[in-house]
Structures are given as C-alpha cells and as structure tokens.
Design a protein around this motif. Structure first.
Motif, mmCIF file in Angstrom:
data_model
loop_
_atom_site.group_PDB
_atom_site.id
_atom_site.type_symbol
_atom_site.label_atom_id
_atom_site.label_comp_id
_atom_site.label_asym_id
_atom_site.label_seq_id
_atom_site.Cartn_x
_atom_site.Cartn_y
_atom_site.Cartn_z
ATOM 1 N N ALA B 174 14.170 6.337 51.475
ATOM 2 C CA ALA B 174 12.784 6.358 51.956
ATOM 3 C C ALA B 174 12.123 7.696 51.611
ATOM 4 O O ALA B 174 10.946 7.731 51.221
ATOM 5 C CB ALA B 174 12.757 6.138 53.464
ATOM 6 N N ALA B 175 12.880 8.780 51.726
ATOM 7 C CA ALA B 175 12.330 10.102 51.383
ATOM 8 C C ALA B 175 11.937 10.138 49.902
ATOM 9 O O ALA B 175 10.842 10.598 49.546
ATOM 10 C CB ALA B 175 13.358 11.189 51.686
ATOM 11 N N ALA B 176 12.826 9.628 49.059
ATOM 12 C CA ALA B 176 12.536 9.609 47.612
ATOM 13 C C ALA B 176 11.327 8.720 47.327
ATOM 14 O O ALA B 176 10.478 9.051 46.475
ATOM 15 C CB ALA B 176 13.756 9.123 46.843
ATOM 16 N N ALA B 177 11.228 7.599 48.048
ATOM 17 C CA ALA B 177 10.101 6.679 47.831
ATOM 18 C C ALA B 177 8.787 7.344 48.234
ATOM 19 O O ALA B 177 7.772 7.203 47.540
ATOM 20 C CB ALA B 177 10.320 5.403 48.639
ATOM 21 N N LEU B 178 8.816 8.081 49.338
ATOM 22 C CA LEU B 178 7.592 8.784 49.765
ATOM 23 C C LEU B 178 7.128 9.772 48.698
ATOM 24 O O LEU B 178 5.937 9.882 48.409
ATOM 25 C CB LEU B 178 7.872 9.560 51.060
ATOM 26 C CG LEU B 178 7.678 8.795 52.360
ATOM 27 C CD1 LEU B 178 8.145 9.640 53.529
ATOM 28 C CD2 LEU B 178 6.200 8.424 52.550
ATOM 29 N N VAL B 179 8.095 10.485 48.129
ATOM 30 C CA VAL B 179 7.756 11.461 47.080
ATOM 31 C C VAL B 179 7.236 10.738 45.836
ATOM 32 O O VAL B 179 6.317 11.220 45.169
ATOM 33 C CB VAL B 179 8.978 12.358 46.761
ATOM 34 C CG1 VAL B 179 8.684 13.283 45.588
ATOM 35 C CG2 VAL B 179 9.361 13.167 47.993
ATOM 36 N N ASP B 180 7.821 9.568 45.542
ATOM 37 C CA ASP B 180 7.345 8.777 44.398
ATOM 38 C C ASP B 180 5.892 8.339 44.603
ATOM 39 O O ASP B 180 5.080 8.383 43.678
ATOM 40 C CB ASP B 180 8.195 7.510 44.229
ATOM 41 C CG ASP B 180 9.432 7.751 43.382
ATOM 42 O OD1 ASP B 180 9.377 8.647 42.525
ATOM 43 O OD2 ASP B 180 10.437 7.057 43.592
#
Lengths: 125, 368
Positions: B174-180
């Motif tokens: 989820a953290a990576a998706a937010l940054v994406d």
C-alpha cells in the motif's frame, strides 16, 4: 543477454529481437561463462549483476581477460543502484550501466551507441 | 471348496456361476471390485494429468501472447492504444493481472503510460477494483499493487489506511502504491513511518524511496532523521544514501557534530563523502566505541589529508585489532604517500603491533 529472471528475460528478448538483434540468452553466470568460452564474440553483452553461480562482476572481469571477447561492449542492466555498485562495474570494464526499472527506448539507444562505438574502435584497432 | 470349472469362451462366465460357496463368491467379487476400482482410478489419474498438462499449455500460451503484447506496448504507443487484444477467459484474469504487474514493475517513463493505456483497454482496472474488496489476502495485495501501478487516485484514502495494516506485505505494498499514485504526498506520509515499520523489508523500502527520486525524498528524510531518537536515526541512516548529496553531507556533518551515540556516529561516518570535511574527526578516532574508531579510520582512508596521517598512526596501536587493521589499510590508500614514505612510516613505529599490522596491509597491496 545474461539474465536469470525468466519474466525480465522474456520481455527483453522480445524487445531486442524486435529491434533487430539476434539474442543468445544465458540464464545464469555459469552458462554465460560457457558462452564466452565456446562461441564467437558477440556485438554486445547485456548483463545482469546478481546471477546464480557466478556474479556479473566476475563475468565482466572474465570477458575483459578473454583474448577473443575483450573488446565486446558490456551494458549492465541491474537492480543495484548504489553508487559503489555502479562504479565497481564500470571500473571492472563495463561500457555502460542502466538501472532497473529501465526505460526501454533508452536501453535500446544505449545498446545502439555502444555497438556503434565499438565498431568504430574496431576500425582503428 | 472351489467347484468352478473354466470352460473357455466368455472368460467372466465363471464369475456369475452360482455353484461357489459363499466365502469364495465374496472373495471373487471383492477381487473384481478392487480391479475395477484400480482401472477407474488409473483412468481418472491419467485424465487429470492430461487435463493439467493441457491447462498448463493453455496458460503458457496465454501468458506468452500477452507478454508479447506487453513488450510491444512498452515501445509502441499506437499498438498499446489500438491493437486488437487477445481474448481473456474468466479463469485467466488473475494470471493476466500478475503478468501486467510484472511488466509494469520492470519499466518506467513513457512505457508506463503505454502499459496503463493497454490495461485500461483490457479491463484490468475493473478487475483490480473488484479484487480490492476481496477477503483473500493474496488477491488484495495484488489489487493494491495494481491500483498503484495504474495510478488510480480514487484509492488514495483507502491505501492511506492500509499502510497502517498489521500485515507487512499488505502495508508495504500500500505504501508503494501511494507513492506510485502521488509521489509527493505518498512520500510525505510514508517516510515518517519507516522507523515505526521496521517489519517492512529494507529492500522494498529502498526501492520505494529510489523510485520516488532523491529530490523528492531528501527533505522528508532529513526531517525524519533529525526528529527521531538515536535508535531511529541509526535505522533511517541506512536509507540516507538515496538522498541528494548536498543535503546528505549537511545532515552527516550535523550528526557528527551533535551526536554522542556510537550507533549514530557509526552510521553517519559510513556516509561521509569528504567534500565538506569531517567534523570532530580527531575526537572520533578516540571514541570509546571501537567500531566508531574503526569507521573513523576507514573514512580517513577515503578522504584523509596530510594532517590526518598522525591520527591514523595513533590508531595503529589501538587495543582492538580491527581498528589497527583499518588504520593500516587507510594509510596504504592515502594518495599522497608513495612506497618509500610508506616504508618510512613502518620503520618509525615503536609499537610491535603497529609494525605488524602495517606489514600485513602493505603485503595486501603488494608492497614489500
């Protein structure tokens, strides 16, 4: 091309063939060593660094020490992004370094450039 | 007693005769049942095997078709926007999603836009939306990764909550998706959490920070490191190499000047570039913690000037072998010392440990 990840290898092979290259794939460092020993030098080596059995760094050194392959340009394509890793690969004799994830068009352009540079140098040699 | 006679002709005729005693009849029927079951199981197993092989072949051919489509789309915007796409059966949807995510993770730049166009045409966003509510963790993680890769802003709030989920894989995805989806706001939310979420794999954190870019992460990282306690500072400094060089130099300088914690000093010394000098280097070579003295010796080997030679020589008789060894190695790498000067340095050592360790370091670089 030396790449142990099946998915990355498939995509790269497809892209490279579409760009006009004949691709020979080695899925690990040992197969790449065998290729260097047994086949004629190629136009360019696209090399991952983290490989089973033999590391990409060692392969760069072995290619540069090989009488027939020493001038073959090497483009590293690796997930290693730290400055030390990049410097080490270039110091060992890699001609260029591209980090993963990569821009496909940029990778192809870099390959074209190192191949052209090497052809030019071959004329001088 | 068996009274059966075999007369040839129909080979099973004897089975249906009624002149056996009861036990024999039961035995014969049991044998027949076992044989029939064995044959049925054999045929069933072969059938299953054939079905599995056929299904795997179909799956491989399906994936191969789509991999070609993804690879072509990465390079060709028109293809991604217009090409007729292979049919996707219901059973193949998850495979398609996984394969698209693999392709998407491989590249950046315009290839990503092409892949997102292609995904939109093949119904991937709708599938990701459905899976996002799934109860199966594997499906949810895949959906979270996909909505990030698709940069769907409608999921930002939910992803913000999932970052705090107890499940490590779900929260880091989820953290990576937010940054994406939105790198600026994603990094502002995620960086202050890195120290608290030490369960997040360091490699995933590094990839996430690297993909956001050094320009974007430098200020949040600087703030996070400055605001944490000693343990948090030490942990976060592992990722500090991904910051912009000037900001990293300033941060390292501040930490070396201010901190008294050996862990922080050790981590900061590893990041010294030397362009801005090394604050308190003389004091650090005499720090109580041997690993700080060792790290200080290594730093001087990289960035030391002539005035630092005496500091390194003083470390050659340190009680800790590693400190002596790194100091000796550092002396051999100082660019302003030639072989004769190095030999003179060894000769002037009165301490036998200092002489021995220098000899070892010299031998390693081929200096007799």
């Amino acid at each position: 091309m030396v790449e142990d990840n099946e998915h990355v290898a498939y995509m790269l092979e497809f892209m490279l063939e579409r760009a006009g290259y004949d691709v020979i794939l080695a899925a690990n460092g040992r197969d790449a060593q065998a290729a260097v020993t047994n086949i004629e030098p190629v136009d360019v080596v696209l090399l991952d660094l983290m490989l089973p059995y033999v590391s990409g760094y060692q392969l760069i050194g072995e290619i540069r020490d090989d009488h027939d392959w020493q001038y073959v340009p090497i483009v590293v394509l690796s997930g290693k992004v730290l400055e030390d890793d990049i410097v080490k690969a270039l110091d060992l004799g890699a001609n260029d370094y591209v980090t993963k994830p990569f821009r496909p068009e940029e990778l192809l352009a870099r390959l074209r450039r190192v191949v052209a540079d090497n052809e030019h140098r071959a004329l001088v040699r | 007693m068996i009274r059966a006679t075999f007369t040839g002709g129909n080979s099973l005729e004897w089975l249906f005769r009624y002149d056996f005693d009861t036990l024999t009849t039961i035995a014969l029927w049991s044998i027949a049942a076992v044989l029939a079951t064995t044959v049925i199981l054999f045929v069933y197993t072969v059938g299953l095997r054939v079905a599995t092989i056929s299904s795997n072949q179909q799956r491989r051919s399906f994936l191969a078709r789509w991999r070609d489509v993804f690879a072509t789309s990465m390079l060709d915007r028109e293809f991604a926007a217009q090409q007729t796409l292979p049919r996707v059966r219901r059973a193949d949807r998850i495979d398609l999603l996984e394969e698209w995510n693999r392709a998407r993770s491989m590249v950046y730049g315009s290839a990503v836009d092409n892949l997102i166009d292609l995904a939109t045409r093949s119904g991937i966003p709708d599938l990701a939306r459905r899976l996002f509510r799934s109860r199966r963790m594997r499906s949810r993680i895949l959906a979270v990764q996909t909505v990030g890769h698709l940069r769907l802003p409608e999921f930002r709030a939910e992803l913000g909550e999932l970052v705090n989920d107890e499940n490590t894989a779900l929260s880091i995805t989820a953290a990576a998706a937010l940054v994406d989806i939105d790198a600026d706001s994603g990094i502002a939310l995620v960086v202050p959490m890195i120290n608290r979420r030490r369960d997040w794999p360091k490699t995933r954190v590094s990839i996430l920070l690297r993909q956001a870019g050094s320009e974007r992460i430098s200020e949040p990282m600087y703030r996070a490191i400055r605001s944490e306690g000693d343990s948090g500072k030490t942990y976060l400094l592992q990722f500090a190499r991904l910051m912009e060089a000037e900001i990293l130099d300033a941060l390292v300088g501040d930490l070396l000047r201010e901190s008294r914690d050996p862990g922080v000093l050790n981590a900061a010394l590893k990041l010294v570039s030397g362009f801005a000098g090394v604050p308190r280097i003389a004091a650090l070579t005499q720090n109580d913690a041997w690993f700080v003295r060792m790290q200080a010796a290594k730093v001087l080997g990289r960035v030391g000037q002539e005035e630092h030679l005496s500091l390194l020589e003083a470390l050659l008789d340190d009680p800790e072998w590693w400190v002596r060894y790194r100091a000796a190695q550092a002396i051999t790498t100082l660019p302003f010392l030639g072989p004769n000067q190095l030999r003179r340095i060894r000769l002037r050592q009165s301490d036998p440990f200092a002489g021995d360790i220098l000899q070892q370091a010299f031998a390693e670089v081929g200096l007799a």
